[in-house]
Design an enzyme around this catalytic site. Structure first.
Site, PDB file in Angstrom:
ATOM      1  N   SER A  99       0.805  -1.224   0.000  1.00 17.38           N
ATOM      2  CA  SER A  99       0.000   0.000   0.000  1.00 17.38           C
ATOM      3  C   SER A  99       0.838   1.275   0.000  1.00 17.38           C
ATOM      4  CB  SER A  99      -0.957   0.017   1.200  1.00 17.38           C
ATOM      5  OG  SER A  99      -0.248   0.134   2.415  1.00 17.38           O
ATOM      6  N   LYS A 140      -0.152   4.689   6.666  1.00 18.34           N
ATOM      7  CA  LYS A 140      -0.672   5.523   5.580  1.00 18.34           C
ATOM      8  C   LYS A 140      -0.261   6.972   5.817  1.00 18.34           C
ATOM      9  CE  LYS A 140      -3.332   2.290   3.587  1.00 18.34           C
ATOM     10  NZ  LYS A 140      -2.809   1.155   4.375  1.00 18.34           N
TER      11      LYS A 140
END
Length: 216
Positions: free
Chosen positions: A132, A170
């Site tokens: 990711s 993230k």
């Protein structure tokens, strides 16, 4: 280093130093506010204390934490009048971070690594799973060094706990009660995650300050 070996090194150092300092297990119980059974497990290498407990043990024994966690028997003796040089310090490698368990729960720790980062902050390393954040150069299997902190600036890469799930890495953005966790991936399957703080609890664990890969 395997977890069992890490526990044994700690236990061996703890027994030796406690004997030298004439500190009993009861003294450690009082200093750490832990049960006699837990302290006995530390002395016998069955369990490993969390960092805050480790610091209390070190303070009680009048030593540094490194005296407890490093393999003293593998070190070569220093020449007379020489001063030790320790440009790095050891931090735990976490394989994951799960809700409902202490950050340094034994089942989280998969080993140890060294970092030159310091500045009085607390650090840990986290094993990356997935792609990711691969567009940022943080790939599956890499280690990221994380500074413990509960707040980050918008746009910084953070380790974040979402509800009762495991932690995720993230880019973090917050606007009022809305938090957006933004991936940076070459995989189009990864989409921005948007949460309402009134509906989903979000907790920042720390800020990613360094990424590195290990040659196995």
């Amino acid at each position: 280093m395997e977890i069992n070996e890490t526990r044994e090194i700690f236990a061996r150092n703890l027994r030796r130093i406690a004997s030298e300092k004439q500190i009993t297990q009861s003294d450690i119980v009082s200093a750490t506010n832990c049960s006699s059974a837990t302290v006995s497990d530390w002395f016998n290498g069955k369990k490993y204390p969390r960092p805050n407990r480790m610091q209390r043990i070190a303070d009680t024994l009048g030593v540094c934490m490194s005296d407890l966690i490093e393999d003293q028997f593998s070190k070569s003796p220093l020449p007379k009048d020489a001063l030790p040089f320790n440009p790095t310090h050891r931090i735990p490698i976490l394989g994951r971070i799960s809700a409902g368990l202490p950050l340094y729960a034994e089942e989280h720790i998969e080993g140890w690594t060294y970092t030159e980062l310091n500045g009085g902050a607390e650090y840990f390393a986290l094993r990356v799973h997935g792609d990711s954040m691969d567009a940022l150069g943080i790939k599956d299997g890499y280690l990221v060094d994380v500074r413990r902190q509960d707040m980050v600036e918008n746009g910084e890469v953070a380790i974040v706990m979402v509800g009762d799930d495991e932690a995720t890495m993230k880019r973090f953005y917050q606007d009022g009660d809305t938090v957006t966790l933004m991936p940076q991936s070459t995989n189009p399957a990864h989409m921005p995650q948007i949460y309402n703080l009134k509906e989903t609890p979000i907790r920042v664990i720390g800020k990613v300050v360094k990424a590195e890969f290990q040659v196995l």
